[in-house]
Design a protein around this motif. Structure first.
Motif, mmCIF file in Angstrom:
data_model
loop_
_atom_site.group_PDB
_atom_site.id
_atom_site.type_symbol
_atom_site.label_atom_id
_atom_site.label_comp_id
_atom_site.label_asym_id
_atom_site.label_seq_id
_atom_site.Cartn_x
_atom_site.Cartn_y
_atom_site.Cartn_z
ATOM 1 N N ILE A 95 0.830 -1.202 0.000
ATOM 2 C CA ILE A 95 0.000 0.000 0.000
ATOM 3 C C ILE A 95 0.867 1.256 0.000
ATOM 4 C CG2 ILE A 95 -1.596 1.351 1.430
ATOM 5 C CD1 ILE A 95 -2.834 -1.378 2.282
ATOM 6 N N GLU A 96 1.972 1.215 0.734
ATOM 7 C CA GLU A 96 2.814 2.401 0.859
ATOM 8 C C GLU A 96 3.810 2.568 -0.287
ATOM 9 O OE1 GLU A 96 4.621 2.946 4.658
ATOM 10 O OE2 GLU A 96 2.696 3.123 5.695
ATOM 11 N N THR A 97 3.990 1.541 -1.110
ATOM 12 C CA THR A 97 4.997 1.642 -2.174
ATOM 13 C C THR A 97 4.403 1.520 -3.578
ATOM 14 O OG1 THR A 97 5.467 -0.733 -2.017
ATOM 15 C CG2 THR A 97 6.844 0.756 -0.709
ATOM 16 N N SER A 98 3.091 1.412 -3.698
ATOM 17 C CA SER A 98 2.483 1.288 -5.021
ATOM 18 C C SER A 98 1.134 1.990 -5.039
ATOM 19 C CB SER A 98 2.320 -0.190 -5.410
ATOM 20 O OG SER A 98 1.439 -0.845 -4.500
ATOM 21 N N GLU A 99 0.557 2.110 -6.226
ATOM 22 C CA GLU A 99 -0.770 2.691 -6.387
ATOM 23 C C GLU A 99 -1.798 1.572 -6.505
ATOM 24 O OE1 GLU A 99 -1.362 5.867 -6.165
ATOM 25 O OE2 GLU A 99 0.782 6.371 -5.996
ATOM 26 N N LEU A 100 -2.995 1.817 -5.992
ATOM 27 C CA LEU A 100 -4.015 0.771 -5.985
ATOM 28 C C LEU A 100 -4.474 0.385 -7.386
ATOM 29 C CD1 LEU A 100 -6.239 1.891 -2.952
ATOM 30 C CD2 LEU A 100 -4.450 0.123 -3.004
ATOM 31 N N ASP A 101 -4.341 1.299 -8.344
ATOM 32 C CA ASP A 101 -4.810 0.991 -9.701
ATOM 33 C C ASP A 101 -3.712 0.442 -10.602
ATOM 34 O OD1 ASP A 101 -3.334 3.283 -9.952
ATOM 35 O OD2 ASP A 101 -4.888 4.459 -10.972
ATOM 36 N N GLU A 102 -2.538 0.190 -10.052
ATOM 37 C CA GLU A 102 -1.472 -0.433 -10.857
ATOM 38 C C GLU A 102 -1.894 -1.830 -11.290
ATOM 39 O OE1 GLU A 102 2.285 1.692 -8.531
ATOM 40 O OE2 GLU A 102 2.309 -0.476 -8.893
ATOM 41 N N THR A 127 -5.770 -5.480 -10.675
ATOM 42 C CA THR A 127 -5.206 -4.284 -10.056
ATOM 43 C C THR A 127 -4.552 -4.655 -8.724
ATOM 44 O OG1 THR A 127 -7.205 -3.737 -8.813
ATOM 45 C CG2 THR A 127 -7.021 -2.855 -11.072
ATOM 46 N N MET A 128 -3.677 -3.791 -8.256
ATOM 47 C CA MET A 128 -3.065 -4.011 -6.953
ATOM 48 C C MET A 128 -4.134 -4.108 -5.866
ATOM 49 S SD MET A 128 -0.470 -4.433 -4.976
ATOM 50 C CE MET A 128 0.962 -4.075 -6.016
ATOM 51 N N GLU A 129 -5.144 -3.291 -5.949
ATOM 52 C CA GLU A 129 -6.221 -3.319 -4.948
ATOM 53 C C GLU A 129 -6.910 -4.683 -4.929
ATOM 54 O OE1 GLU A 129 -9.876 -0.447 -3.531
ATOM 55 O OE2 GLU A 129 -9.437 -0.603 -5.681
ATOM 56 N N GLN A 130 -7.210 -5.236 -6.110
ATOM 57 C CA GLN A 130 -7.846 -6.549 -6.169
ATOM 58 C C GLN A 130 -6.940 -7.625 -5.574
ATOM 59 O OE1 GLN A 130 -8.558 -6.371 -10.462
ATOM 60 N NE2 GLN A 130 -10.774 -6.391 -10.102
ATOM 61 N N MET A 131 -5.651 -7.528 -5.860
ATOM 62 C CA MET A 131 -4.709 -8.499 -5.307
ATOM 63 C C MET A 131 -4.654 -8.420 -3.787
ATOM 64 S SD MET A 131 -3.355 -10.454 -7.594
ATOM 65 C CE MET A 131 -2.829 -10.604 -9.308
ATOM 66 N N LEU A 132 -4.729 -7.201 -3.254
ATOM 67 C CA LEU A 132 -4.695 -7.029 -1.807
ATOM 68 C C LEU A 132 -5.911 -7.659 -1.136
ATOM 69 C CD1 LEU A 132 -3.372 -3.364 -1.652
ATOM 70 C CD2 LEU A 132 -2.184 -5.394 -0.785
ATOM 71 N N TYR A 133 -7.081 -7.488 -1.744
ATOM 72 C CA TYR A 133 -8.282 -8.126 -1.204
ATOM 73 C C TYR A 133 -8.171 -9.644 -1.287
ATOM 74 C CZ TYR A 133 -11.126 -3.946 -0.418
ATOM 75 O OH TYR A 133 -11.638 -2.775 0.083
ATOM 76 N N ALA A 134 -7.659 -10.146 -2.398
ATOM 77 C CA ALA A 134 -7.506 -11.596 -2.556
ATOM 78 C C ALA A 134 -6.559 -12.163 -1.503
ATOM 79 C CB ALA A 134 -6.994 -11.910 -3.959
ATOM 80 N N MET A 135 -5.506 -11.417 -1.199
ATOM 81 C CA MET A 135 -4.517 -11.870 -0.220
ATOM 82 C C MET A 135 -5.032 -11.776 1.207
ATOM 83 S SD MET A 135 -0.627 -10.476 0.400
ATOM 84 C CE MET A 135 -1.157 -8.835 0.927
ATOM 85 N N MET A 136 -5.719 -10.692 1.561
ATOM 86 C CA MET A 136 -6.099 -10.471 2.952
ATOM 87 C C MET A 136 -7.425 -11.125 3.325
ATOM 88 S SD MET A 136 -3.487 -9.016 4.101
ATOM 89 C CE MET A 136 -3.960 -8.472 5.741
#
Length: 421
Positions: A95-102, A127-136
């Protein structure tokens, strides 16, 4: 009788003497406060809330989310395997090193990752945001690997970033991560204390809080179309739960890092190597119940409040940029101090701990002055006013003077009476 009237008047005068009146009022106020405290304690009749006695997890900790103050600990500094709560670090770093829409592209290695997955396809893009939800939410190890490779090219390089982050940014020093997902490795470890502080740091981030508090969301993957359901059961079973992540491997046992808020109290708990999933949640519930029942919020400094300290010829002044609050046992006042660097420290059963930071306003060095000449009279004055003789000697003088006046008047009257005959 006149003599006794004069003596009585002198004593009344004594009791209305300004300095002594202040002391008497202060003494009376203190006594009243003590009586009020005793009456309140008697009316409440409450025993202190006991610490949880049956925590089965091998390691556990409960902290005040706002200040980081430790409220309960069991083997909190023992090195343990974290399993999937490792993903807390991966998520906040991402979250701190990338953009959510990458756009994150899934590699072959990510596609074939071990353990829990969301069944990403090689070459699939999210997107990075989708990956974060999938991971968490679904604890996707494939998503964790895809995130790491997107940011640093490999899991190993990303692990180096993770270690630098927890050491240099969060400020904990007894953890080491070798992968982004928490898969077993003898060199992949943390402590309950470290993980609680990492979780506390992450929960300051609004995006992180939103993700870990989400119970479910639709998932439209190339190979898997479903609904992601957060594996953290406390979100739907514990009032006030706000996150964060659970985990399991055979080596780590059941692990859980969780957060909850009720009113003005926010808590973070971590349990490591619980004997079962149910026991991990039972232990966490016991920790949270204890925290909410036994502690109250105390404001040490309001926003903008200043703190001044004088040391010799130097006066230092700090200001609180934000409110500094801390949890302390109900009915107790926090044992607070401010060190020479403006660090706000509170000491409880787990020792002195930093709970806030004041910002310097000014440091003033006073001009040299005749300290001895100025201090000695003041010292003598303080000694005189603090001595019991300072109270009774004036009274004795007044009484003696009054008696002398009365005796002289008596003699004059007797002389007048004699001359009249």
């Amino acid at each position: 009788m006149r003599l006794w009237s004069i003596i009585f008047a002198a004593l009344v005068l004594l009791l209305t003497f300004p300095i002594d009146q202040e002391r008497l009022l202060a003494s009376a106020a203190s006594a009243a406060a003590e009586r009020q405290a005793e009456e309140t304690a008697g009316q409440n009749g409450r025993e202190p809330v006991p610490e949880p006695a049956n925590i089965a997890s091998e390691s556990a900790i409960l902290i005040d989310q706002e200040s980081g103050l430790v409220l309960f600990a069991k083997n909190a500094f023992a090195r343990m395997y974290p399993a999937s709560i490792t993903k807390i670090v991966t998520a906040i770093v991402a979250i701190e090193t990338s953009e959510l829409d990458e756009t994150v592209t899934v590699s072959k290695e990510a596609r074939n990752e071990d353990g829990t997955r969301v069944y990403l396809s090689e070459g699939e893009q999210k997107t990075m945001e989708q990956m974060l939800y999938a991971m968490m939410l679904n604890s996707g190890n494939d998503a964790a690997t895809a995130i790491a490779e997107h940011i640093d090219g490999s899991k190993a390089l990303f692990a180096e970033r993770m270690n630098e982050f927890v050491r240099d940014v969060v400020g904990v020093h007894d953890s080491n991560f070798v992968n982004p997902s928490g898969l077993p490795d003898e060199n992949h470890y943390t402590t309950a204390y470290d993980m609680a502080q990492i979780a506390r740091y992450a929960m300051r981030n609004e995006t992180f809080r939103t993700i870990v508090s989400t119970v479910r969301m639709p998932w439209d993957g190339l190979e898997w179309k479903s609904t992601l359901i957060n594996h953290n059961r406390l979100l739907t079973s514990y009032e006030g739960a706000t996150g964060i992540k659970n985990g399991y491997t055979r080596a780590a046992g059941n692990t859980l890092a969780s957060s909850a808020t009720r009113g003005d109290k926010s808590l973070i708990g971590v349990v490591l190597k619980a004997p079962s999933s149910n026991q991990a949640y039972k232990d966490m519930t016991a920790l949270f119940d204890y925290g909410f029942a036994a502690f109250q919020s105390n404001t040490l400094f309001a926003k903008g409040e200043t703190y001044t300290e004088e040391e010799g010829d130097t006066t230092r002044e700090w200001v609180a940029q934000q409110p500094i609050r801390v949890l302390a046992r109900s009915g107790d006042q926090p044992h607070m101090s401010v060190d020479s660097q403006g660090q706000v420290m509170v000491e409880n059963d787990f020792g002195p701990q930093k709970v806030g930071q004041l910002e310097p306003v000014k440091t003033q060095v006073h001009a040299m002055r005749s300290e001895e000449a100025a201090a000695m009279p003041e010292t003598e004055k303080e000694a005189a006013t603090s001595s019991p003789y300072a109270i009774w000697m004036p009274a004795a003088g007044i009484v003696v003077a009054a008696a002398a006046v009365w005796a002289a008047a008596k003699r004059r009257k007797r002389n007048r009476d004699t001359s009249d005959f």
